[in-house]
Write a protein that holds these residues in place. Structure first.
Motif, PDB file in Angstrom:
ATOM      1  N   GLU A 230       0.228  10.859   3.845  1.00 12.22           N
ATOM      2  CA  GLU A 230       0.400  11.387   3.060  1.00 12.22           C
ATOM      3  C   GLU A 230      -0.188  12.826   2.694  1.00 12.22           C
ATOM      4  OE1 GLU A 230       1.614   6.435   3.416  1.00 12.22           O
ATOM      5  OE2 GLU A 230      -0.584   8.394   3.676  1.00 12.22           O
ATOM      6  N   TYR A 231      -1.272  12.617   2.374  1.00 12.37           N
ATOM      7  CA  TYR A 231      -1.803  13.548   1.845  1.00 12.37           C
ATOM      8  C   TYR A 231      -1.814  15.001   2.944  1.00 12.37           C
ATOM      9  CZ  TYR A 231      -5.843  16.762   0.965  1.00 12.37           C
ATOM     10  OH  TYR A 231      -6.896  18.187   0.284  1.00 12.37           O
TER      11      TYR A 231
ATOM     12  N   ARG B 173       7.620   9.862   6.464  1.00 10.18           N
ATOM     13  CA  ARG B 173       7.004   8.140   6.343  1.00 10.18           C
ATOM     14  C   ARG B 173       7.784   6.897   6.006  1.00 10.18           C
ATOM     15  NH1 ARG B 173       2.554   7.554   8.003  1.00 10.18           N
ATOM     16  NH2 ARG B 173       0.654   6.148   6.678  1.00 10.18           N
TER      17      ARG B 173
ATOM     18  N   GLY C 154       2.114   2.119  -3.448  1.00  7.99           N
ATOM     19  CA  GLY C 154       1.877   2.265  -4.307  1.00  7.99           C
ATOM     20  C   GLY C 154       0.918   3.707  -4.328  1.00  7.99           C
ATOM     21  N   ILE C 155       0.954   3.940  -3.033  1.00  7.78           N
ATOM     22  CA  ILE C 155       1.001   5.835  -2.481  1.00  7.78           C
ATOM     23  C   ILE C 155       2.201   6.641  -2.906  1.00  7.78           C
ATOM     24  CG2 ILE C 155       1.020   7.370  -0.818  1.00  7.78           C
ATOM     25  CD1 ILE C 155      -1.097   5.158   0.702  1.00  7.78           C
TER      26      ILE C 155
ATOM     27  N   SER D 257       1.318  16.959   2.856  1.00  7.50           N
ATOM     28  CA  SER D 257       1.933  17.206   1.492  1.00  7.50           C
ATOM     29  C   SER D 257       1.205  18.469   1.308  1.00  7.50           C
ATOM     30  CB  SER D 257       1.448  16.393  -0.022  1.00  7.50           C
ATOM     31  OG  SER D 257       1.794  15.046   0.297  1.00  7.50           O
TER      32      SER D 257
ATOM     33  N   ALA E  69      -3.115   5.218   6.044  1.00 15.24           N
ATOM     34  CA  ALA E  69      -2.300   5.008   4.834  1.00 15.24           C
ATOM     35  C   ALA E  69      -3.226   6.022   3.981  1.00 15.24           C
ATOM     36  CB  ALA E  69      -1.569   3.588   4.340  1.00 15.24           C
ATOM     37  N   GLY E  70      -2.601   6.830   2.787  1.00 12.92           N
ATOM     38  CA  GLY E  70      -3.032   7.896   2.307  1.00 12.92           C
ATOM     39  C   GLY E  70      -3.704   8.922   3.163  1.00 12.92           C
TER      40      GLY E  70
ATOM     41  N   VAL F  35       0.925  -1.068   0.271  1.00  5.88           N
ATOM     42  CA  VAL F  35      -0.026   0.093   0.035  1.00  5.88           C
ATOM     43  C   VAL F  35       1.096   1.397   0.077  1.00  5.88           C
ATOM     44  CG1 VAL F  35      -1.472   1.459   1.077  1.00  5.88           C
ATOM     45  CG2 VAL F  35      -2.296  -1.683   1.475  1.00  5.88           C
ATOM     46  N   GLY F  36       2.177   1.185   1.037  1.00  8.24           N
ATOM     47  CA  GLY F  36       3.246   2.169   1.255  1.00  8.24           C
ATOM     48  C   GLY F  36       3.268   3.373  -0.629  1.00  8.24           C
TER      49      GLY F  36
ATOM     50  N   TYR G 265       2.276   7.244  -6.428  1.00  6.61           N
ATOM     51  CA  TYR G 265       1.152   8.040  -7.006  1.00  6.61           C
ATOM     52  C   TYR G 265       1.610   8.886  -6.891  1.00  6.61           C
ATOM     53  CZ  TYR G 265      -3.588  10.198  -7.557  1.00  6.61           C
ATOM     54  OH  TYR G 265      -4.414  11.048  -7.881  1.00  6.61           O
ATOM     55  N   SER G 266       2.116   9.132  -5.581  1.00  6.28           N
ATOM     56  CA  SER G 266       2.514  11.057  -5.348  1.00  6.28           C
ATOM     57  C   SER G 266       3.604  11.491  -6.185  1.00  6.28           C
ATOM     58  CB  SER G 266       2.758  10.695  -4.106  1.00  6.28           C
ATOM     59  OG  SER G 266       2.331  10.381  -2.946  1.00  6.28           O
TER      60      SER G 266
END
Length: 325
Positions: A277-278, A302, A7-8, A281, A273-274, A4-5, A11-12
């Motif tokens: 990070e959001y 993270r 993937g995030i 940012s 998670a998600g 999952v990490g 995406y970032s």
């Protein structure tokens, strides 16, 4: 969670040139990043000292090595369970492996939890006074999450204090709150639930009597805990300094990180998670000029605040405790 990490992170990085990211990484000021690494290590060491302080007069054979295992294992199971629910039972098992009596271990973890929650609420109140207006201007949705997060933590500590000082009244309130449960479950199941809650409230009340009788020790633990949290909250400041960001307001950056931690606690996904990070940012985008540096700062933050503890916990699981027969 590792997948999952990844993937995030992927995406970032979708709008970031790899060359820019590698250039920022090559120019990283490692002395500042090492300080950030020391901060997360101190966070774990101070929590170990809290456990050792509580165990000092309970079990002489409980070593500092045993104490270190407890927060590391907690970090792992907090990181892989929703709402960090796995941390408490994992700590209990780690202490049982070290030869601690189940009752003593539960008592220590309970007192540790009370102090930690109290210090978090104090930190949140201070950070709300300093940084909430910034979030309200930056993103209104996050400000609503912050308020909700604060109310959740505040309700927890108020509930614990009510049990400590208004035991009988709290039991009546809890029984009143669960009364509608009769409409949705069988009578036997409702009675079992009621007895279970009453037992837990009585147990916590008995342990709270010990807390109130150990004033000096509790003061020492409170000081250790607030220092522990301070090291954790300072990490983003040193990460941004490692990326060459100047003109930072230490108090503001630290306050915003406290609010981010509050937001993370509301996400049911393990480790937030998600959402973590959001939030990072969004809140720190005005401090960091380029997108590549912002994403790199988020990844480094993270890695230190989430994945470092998880891997340390995996390592701690493989270490045998110094159990004395």
């Amino acid at each position: 969670m590792l997948l999952v990490g990844l993937g995030i992170f992927g995406y970032s990085l979708r709008n970031v040139k790899l060359s820019s990211l590698l250039r920022d990484l090559a120019n990283l000021r490692w002395q500042w990043f090492i300080i950030a690494l020391v901060c997360i290590c101190m966070y774990l060491i101070l929590e170990s000292l809290v456990v050792k302080t509580f165990m000092a007069d309970r079990l002489s054979s409980f070593t500092f090595k045993d104490a270190v295992r407890v927060p590391l294992i907690e970090q792992l199971f907090n990181g892989i369970t929703p709402f960090s629910t796995g941390g408490q039972p994992a700590q209990l098992i780690a202490m049982l492996q070290s030869g601690v009596d189940a009752g003593q271990a539960s008592s220590v973890l309970l007192m540790k939890f009370v102090v930690y929650q109290a210090m978090i609420v104090v930190s949140f109140i201070i950070s709300l006074l300093i940084g909430f207006h910034y979030i309200a201007e930056k993103l209104q949705a996050l400000s609503l999450l912050v308020i909700f997060g604060f109310l959740v933590h505040f309700t927890v500590i108020v509930g614990l204090l009510m049990i400590m000082y208004w035991h009988s009244f709290t039991k009546k309130v809890v029984n009143l709150c669960i009364a509608p449960g009769k409409w949705f479950m069988s009578a036997d199941r409702f009675v079992k639930m009621k007895l279970n809650l009453d037992t837990k409230i009585d147990s916590f009340y008995q342990e709270s009597l010990k807390i109130k009788s150990e004033g000096v020790k509790m003061l020492r633990v409170c000081l250790l805990t607030i220092c522990q949290l301070a090291f954790y909250y300072l990490i983003p400041y040193f990460i941004m300094r490692s990326l060459g960001v100047t003109g930072l307001n230490l108090v503001m950056v630290t306050s915003l990180h406290i609010l981010i931690v509050m937001i993370i606690s509301l996400f049911p996904i393990p480790g937030g998670a998600g959402g973590a990070e959001y939030s990072f940012s969004v809140l720190f985008s005005s401090f960091i000029g380029t997108n590549s540096k912002l994403v790199l700062a988020m990844i480094l933050w993270r890695l230190l605040t989430y994945y470092f503890g998880m891997f340390a916990g995996m390592f701690a699981l493989m270490i045998k405790p110094d159990k004395k027969i």
